[in-house]
Design a protein around this motif. Structure first.
Motif, PDB file in Angstrom:
ATOM      1  N   PHE A 204      48.915  37.635  48.418  1.00  0.00           N
ATOM      2  CA  PHE A 204      49.372  37.224  47.089  1.00  0.00           C
ATOM      3  C   PHE A 204      50.664  37.970  46.755  1.00  0.00           C
ATOM      4  CE2 PHE A 204      44.728  37.393  47.295  1.00  0.00           C
ATOM      5  CZ  PHE A 204      44.414  36.056  47.098  1.00  0.00           C
ATOM      6  N   ASP A 205      51.319  37.523  45.703  1.00  0.00           N
ATOM      7  CA  ASP A 205      52.522  38.239  45.267  1.00  0.00           C
ATOM      8  C   ASP A 205      52.171  39.673  44.900  1.00  0.00           C
ATOM      9  OD1 ASP A 205      53.674  35.802  45.612  1.00  0.00           O
ATOM     10  OD2 ASP A 205      54.141  35.450  43.496  1.00  0.00           O
ATOM     11  N   LEU A 206      51.103  39.828  44.119  1.00  0.00           N
ATOM     12  CA  LEU A 206      50.592  41.150  43.755  1.00  0.00           C
ATOM     13  C   LEU A 206      49.075  41.126  43.906  1.00  0.00           C
ATOM     14  CD1 LEU A 206      52.619  42.047  40.529  1.00  0.00           C
ATOM     15  CD2 LEU A 206      52.755  43.219  42.734  1.00  0.00           C
ATOM     16  N   ASP A 207      48.534  42.158  44.501  1.00  0.00           N
ATOM     17  CA  ASP A 207      47.090  42.236  44.746  1.00  0.00           C
ATOM     18  C   ASP A 207      46.615  43.630  44.341  1.00  0.00           C
ATOM     19  OD1 ASP A 207      44.511  42.143  45.590  1.00  0.00           O
ATOM     20  OD2 ASP A 207      44.951  41.670  47.690  1.00  0.00           O
ATOM     21  N   PHE A 208      45.863  43.712  43.233  1.00  0.00           N
ATOM     22  CA  PHE A 208      45.346  44.983  42.734  1.00  0.00           C
ATOM     23  C   PHE A 208      43.906  45.147  43.233  1.00  0.00           C
ATOM     24  CE2 PHE A 208      48.663  43.673  39.889  1.00  0.00           C
ATOM     25  CZ  PHE A 208      49.309  44.835  39.503  1.00  0.00           C
ATOM     26  N   GLN A 209      43.657  46.146  44.042  1.00  0.00           N
ATOM     27  CA  GLN A 209      42.323  46.437  44.568  1.00  0.00           C
ATOM     28  C   GLN A 209      41.814  47.712  43.905  1.00  0.00           C
ATOM     29  OE1 GLN A 209      40.470  44.562  46.736  1.00  0.00           O
ATOM     30  NE2 GLN A 209      42.094  43.000  46.692  1.00  0.00           N
ATOM     31  N   VAL A 210      40.785  47.571  43.074  1.00  0.00           N
ATOM     32  CA  VAL A 210      40.233  48.697  42.319  1.00  0.00           C
ATOM     33  C   VAL A 210      38.914  49.115  42.954  1.00  0.00           C
ATOM     34  CG1 VAL A 210      39.506  49.513  40.049  1.00  0.00           C
ATOM     35  CG2 VAL A 210      41.287  47.751  40.236  1.00  0.00           C
ATOM     36  N   SER A 211      38.802  50.381  43.272  1.00  0.00           N
ATOM     37  CA  SER A 211      37.552  50.903  43.856  1.00  0.00           C
ATOM     38  C   SER A 211      37.045  52.059  43.012  1.00  0.00           C
ATOM     39  CB  SER A 211      37.769  51.352  45.300  1.00  0.00           C
ATOM     40  OG  SER A 211      38.792  52.342  45.368  1.00  0.00           O
ATOM     41  N   GLU A 212      35.747  52.136  42.853  1.00  0.00           N
ATOM     42  CA  GLU A 212      35.144  53.187  42.047  1.00  0.00           C
ATOM     43  C   GLU A 212      35.017  54.473  42.862  1.00  0.00           C
ATOM     44  OE1 GLU A 212      31.473  51.397  40.827  1.00  0.00           O
ATOM     45  OE2 GLU A 212      32.394  50.469  39.057  1.00  0.00           O
ATOM     46  N   ARG A 213      35.121  55.598  42.142  1.00  0.00           N
ATOM     47  CA  ARG A 213      35.031  56.908  42.767  1.00  0.00           C
ATOM     48  C   ARG A 213      33.853  57.660  42.152  1.00  0.00           C
ATOM     49  NH1 ARG A 213      39.002  60.135  40.626  1.00  0.00           N
ATOM     50  NH2 ARG A 213      40.502  58.490  41.147  1.00  0.00           N
ATOM     51  N   PHE A 214      33.107  58.407  42.976  1.00  0.00           N
ATOM     52  CA  PHE A 214      31.938  59.155  42.513  1.00  0.00           C
ATOM     53  C   PHE A 214      32.038  60.599  42.985  1.00  0.00           C
ATOM     54  CE2 PHE A 214      30.790  54.734  43.018  1.00  0.00           C
ATOM     55  CZ  PHE A 214      30.148  54.439  41.816  1.00  0.00           C
ATOM     56  N   ASP A 215      31.419  61.523  42.200  1.00  0.00           N
ATOM     57  CA  ASP A 215      31.407  62.922  42.609  1.00  0.00           C
ATOM     58  C   ASP A 215      30.241  63.171  43.560  1.00  0.00           C
ATOM     59  OD1 ASP A 215      29.136  63.004  41.060  1.00  0.00           O
ATOM     60  OD2 ASP A 215      30.079  64.091  39.380  1.00  0.00           O
ATOM     61  N   ASP A 216      30.074  64.445  43.923  1.00  0.00           N
ATOM     62  CA  ASP A 216      29.030  64.777  44.905  1.00  0.00           C
ATOM     63  C   ASP A 216      27.631  64.471  44.388  1.00  0.00           C
ATOM     64  OD1 ASP A 216      31.010  65.615  46.581  1.00  0.00           O
ATOM     65  OD2 ASP A 216      30.867  67.742  46.028  1.00  0.00           O
ATOM     66  N   ALA A 217      27.490  64.449  43.054  1.00  0.00           N
ATOM     67  CA  ALA A 217      26.173  64.159  42.470  1.00  0.00           C
ATOM     68  C   ALA A 217      25.944  62.669  42.272  1.00  0.00           C
ATOM     69  CB  ALA A 217      26.033  64.891  41.139  1.00  0.00           C
ATOM     70  N   GLY A 218      26.928  61.857  42.659  1.00  0.00           N
ATOM     71  CA  GLY A 218      26.794  60.413  42.519  1.00  0.00           C
ATOM     72  C   GLY A 218      27.171  59.873  41.163  1.00  0.00           C
ATOM     73  N   ARG A 219      27.796  60.723  40.344  1.00  0.00           N
ATOM     74  CA  ARG A 219      28.188  60.273  39.021  1.00  0.00           C
ATOM     75  C   ARG A 219      29.596  59.663  39.063  1.00  0.00           C
ATOM     76  NH1 ARG A 219      26.550  66.018  36.587  1.00  0.00           N
ATOM     77  NH2 ARG A 219      28.080  66.453  38.230  1.00  0.00           N
ATOM     78  N   PRO A 220      29.888  58.651  38.206  1.00  0.00           N
ATOM     79  CA  PRO A 220      31.230  58.047  38.200  1.00  0.00           C
ATOM     80  C   PRO A 220      32.306  59.093  37.960  1.00  0.00           C
ATOM     81  CG  PRO A 220      29.706  56.734  36.912  1.00  0.00           C
ATOM     82  CD  PRO A 220      28.971  58.010  37.242  1.00  0.00           C
ATOM     83  N   ALA A 221      33.341  59.073  38.768  1.00  0.00           N
ATOM     84  CA  ALA A 221      34.423  60.064  38.669  1.00  0.00           C
ATOM     85  C   ALA A 221      35.795  59.387  38.593  1.00  0.00           C
ATOM     86  CB  ALA A 221      34.360  61.019  39.855  1.00  0.00           C
ATOM     87  N   GLY A 222      35.811  58.152  38.156  1.00  0.00           N
ATOM     88  CA  GLY A 222      37.092  57.472  38.011  1.00  0.00           C
ATOM     89  C   GLY A 222      37.237  56.290  38.937  1.00  0.00           C
ATOM     90  N   GLN A 223      38.434  55.782  39.005  1.00  0.00           N
ATOM     91  CA  GLN A 223      38.715  54.630  39.855  1.00  0.00           C
ATOM     92  C   GLN A 223      40.043  54.826  40.570  1.00  0.00           C
ATOM     93  OE1 GLN A 223      38.573  51.526  36.856  1.00  0.00           O
ATOM     94  NE2 GLN A 223      36.513  50.907  37.469  1.00  0.00           N
ATOM     95  N   ASP A 224      40.146  54.286  41.733  1.00  0.00           N
ATOM     96  CA  ASP A 224      41.399  54.286  42.493  1.00  0.00           C
ATOM     97  C   ASP A 224      41.923  52.850  42.555  1.00  0.00           C
ATOM     98  OD1 ASP A 224      41.349  57.031  43.120  1.00  0.00           O
ATOM     99  OD2 ASP A 224      39.875  56.632  44.709  1.00  0.00           O
ATOM    100  N   VAL A 225      43.223  52.710  42.430  1.00  0.00           N
ATOM    101  CA  VAL A 225      43.841  51.383  42.472  1.00  0.00           C
ATOM    102  C   VAL A 225      44.859  51.344  43.601  1.00  0.00           C
ATOM    103  CG1 VAL A 225      45.173  49.641  41.227  1.00  0.00           C
ATOM    104  CG2 VAL A 225      43.551  51.092  39.985  1.00  0.00           C
ATOM    105  N   GLU A 226      44.710  50.386  44.467  1.00  0.00           N
ATOM    106  CA  GLU A 226      45.671  50.152  45.538  1.00  0.00           C
ATOM    107  C   GLU A 226      46.383  48.835  45.238  1.00  0.00           C
ATOM    108  OE1 GLU A 226      45.682  50.130  50.423  1.00  0.00           O
ATOM    109  OE2 GLU A 226      43.997  49.220  49.361  1.00  0.00           O
ATOM    110  N   ILE A 227      47.703  48.855  45.306  1.00  0.00           N
ATOM    111  CA  ILE A 227      48.489  47.654  45.011  1.00  0.00           C
ATOM    112  C   ILE A 227      49.160  47.180  46.291  1.00  0.00           C
ATOM    113  CG2 ILE A 227      50.314  46.641  43.606  1.00  0.00           C
ATOM    114  CD1 ILE A 227      49.901  48.842  41.579  1.00  0.00           C
ATOM    115  N   LEU A 228      48.834  45.975  46.681  1.00  0.00           N
ATOM    116  CA  LEU A 228      49.508  45.323  47.796  1.00  0.00           C
ATOM    117  C   LEU A 228      50.520  44.336  47.208  1.00  0.00           C
ATOM    118  CD1 LEU A 228      46.376  44.531  49.995  1.00  0.00           C
ATOM    119  CD2 LEU A 228      47.793  46.588  49.995  1.00  0.00           C
ATOM    120  N   TYR A 229      51.714  44.279  47.782  1.00  0.00           N
ATOM    121  CA  TYR A 229      52.747  43.420  47.206  1.00  0.00           C
ATOM    122  C   TYR A 229      53.556  42.737  48.295  1.00  0.00           C
ATOM    123  CZ  TYR A 229      55.782  47.476  48.183  1.00  0.00           C
ATOM    124  OH  TYR A 229      56.445  48.508  48.798  1.00  0.00           O
TER     125      TYR A 229
END
Length: 524
Positions: free
Chosen positions: A68-93
């Motif tokens: 695609f012209d722009l492709d945003f891939q968002v993946s969830e991040r977790f800490d060692d205890a398995g709790r949500p720790a944010g998200q990472d975004v990779e942009i393909l263009y």
């Protein structure tokens, strides 16, 4: 937005091929058939491989093809205890559309949107400002267009030229030539006659005439009387004439005996408005009895000021019903002061007047030369459609400046009419998009510079311009519209009027000086 997104999930099992078949989009090898930007949230746990006595490690592979012209891939991040720790975004263009710096700016704007939404969830989407402070300063700097301009009316500026060069040719046509003194005297006499018919500041006068030296005198006379002219091209369809007269409700109609039949059956036209037939012997006799001396405010019904209307021009109606745009003397003077600062006219110039006076090209073809002491060369009615005639007229009259819409310029070039037009020193285009291909063709046929103007009727004919346009590097892109003109700021915006970054191809908004805030609408 949340409801729409969740509603779409109900149909997530629909096969992609079925979706394309049902929507039947226009296919192109240049882009995806349904969308060009993708946002995917990868919230499914990554698969693991567990083999006895085998160590398995995942490796990232290099992506060599953008889907695609722009492709945003968002993946969830977790800490060692398995709790949500944010998200990472990779942009393909797509590298043929974007460079890395542009995508990084897009990412920064995306973060600003997310921060705003997280801090104030009730903020309307259109109210979110995607710009940072440096980008806001850039928009403010390039739109700081305030400039001292003449606080005068069109008649005052014309009178100064008539006094300075009375014997110079003001209007030249196949049928007649008028000096500045003659044009001034003729329009002064007619202006006094119009005042006798009740014309004064902000009084609308419909003018139904063909292009001629007499038309120039009539338009000047209406302005000198203080009135605002409503141009009505006699070649326009009956329905448009009906709309113009019914909407503008002019107090007076000025026409010629040969065109009266065009108005038969037009409600508010021939039967509903007082008429002044300019070539009627009785009218000519009455006009001749008036003084030819310059008018003053004591001659008018009320004093004429820069904020009084100069004309009401109806748009083409391409986006709906034609609108009557009311433009004041201040707007006309500001426009012509700006174009004069970029393409300087002198008394030696001769500007071709070939467009319908129902379009605001009249500002450049008629009033610009008359306010700078140059000559107006009037093409015969219908002559604008004949490239051969135009070329002969340019050569015979030694025309130096001309304005085209790009489609008409293309016809002129294809007819091979440009080679003999060596007197031209400036060519202006506007009213349509200028393609790089046409720009290339122009450069091959002309030695004169090409100036690309952009702006709707609501901006007093023009709000920005690109001067001495050169062919673009990318033939798929449009030629630039250029920089904003003085005083009206030209700012890109979204539908909700949020400011966009510099250079985005979106809507424009501006405060045009000398433009009345309300356009003409049909009476209730």
């Amino acid at each position: 937005m949340r409801v729409s997104a969740l509603g779409a999930l109900e149909h997530q099992e629909v096969p992609f091929e079925r979706l394309v078949e049902e929507l039947a989009p226009v296919r192109s090898v240049a882009c995806h058939p349904l969308f060009q930007v993708m946002l995917a949230v990868q919230n499914v746990p990554a698969p693991t491989a567990d083999f006895p006595d085998v160590s398995v490690e995942g490796l990232l592979t290099e992506v060599t093809l953008a889907k695609f012209d722009l492709d945003f891939q968002v993946s969830e991040r977790f800490d060692d205890a398995g709790r949500p720790a944010g998200q990472d975004v990779e942009i393909l263009y797509a590298a043929d559309l974007f460079d890395r710096a542009t995508v990084e700016r897009i990412a920064a704007r995306m973060l600003r949107v997310l921060h705003t939404v997280a801090a104030e969830p009730g903020t309307p989407v259109h109210a979110i400002d995607v710009l940072d402070e440096s980008e806001r300063r850039l928009l403010a700097d390039v739109n700081d267009t305030a400039l001292a301009r003449p606080g005068a009316t069109v008649p005052e500026l014309f009178a100064a030229q008539a006094a300075a060069r009375p014997d110079a040719v003001a209007v030249s046509a196949d049928t007649a030539r008028l000096t500045y003194a003659q044009l001034d005297a003729d329009s002064n006499r007619l202006a006094r006659h119009l005042i006798d018919h009740g014309v004064g500041p902000d009084i609308l006068v419909a003018v139904v005439m063909e292009r001629s030296p007499e038309l120039v005198a009539v338009l000047l006379a209406v302005l000198k009387a203080g009135g605002a002219y409503v141009p009505v091209d006699p070649d326009q369809p009956h329905g448009r004439l009906q709309h113009i007269f019914g909407t503008a409700q002019p107090a007076l109609l000025v026409t010629t005996s040969s065109l009266q039949h065009h108005l038969e059956g037009v409600e508010g036209g021939a039967g509903g408005v007082a008429q002044l037939v300019i070539d009627d012997p009785a009218t000519a006799e009455h006009v001749a009895q008036h003084s030819s001396t310059p008018l003053t405010d004591t001659d008018r019904t009320t004093p004429l000021r820069p904020d009084h209307l100069a004309y009401v021009m109806f748009t083409s109606g391409s986006t709906g019903v034609p609108k009557g745009v009311a433009v004041a003397h201040r707007g006309v003077v500001n426009l012509l002061s700006w174009i004069q600062s970029r393409v300087v006219l002198s008394s030696a110039d001769r500007v071709l007047c070939k467009a319908s006076f129902g379009f605001d090209t009249t500002m450049f073809e008629l009033f610009w030369p008359l306010l700078e002491g140059a000559a107006v060369v009037v093409a015969r009615p219908g002559g604008q459609h004949d490239p051969g005639y135009l070329a002969q007229l340019i050569v015979r009259e030694q025309v130096t400046v001309i304005k085209f819409v790009p489609s008409a310029l293309a016809v002129f070039l294809q007819a091979g009419a440009a080679a003999e037009c060596t007197s031209l020193r400036a060519v202006l285009v506007g009213g349509e998009a200028l393609s790089p291909g046409l720009c290339e063709e122009f450069k091959a046929g002309f030695t004169a510079p090409l100036h690309n103007l952009y702006g709707p009727t609501e901006a007093s004919a023009c709000c920005c311009g690109a001067f001495e346009v050169a062919p673009g590097r990318n033939p798929a892109r449009q030629c630039p519209s250029g920089v904003r003109r003085t005083t009206p700021s030209c700012m890109s915006s979204t539908v909700g009027c949020s400011r966009c970054r510099w250079g985005w191809p979106v809507s424009c908004m501006w405060p045009a000086p000398g433009r009345h805030a309300v356009t003409c609408t049909s009476p209730a």
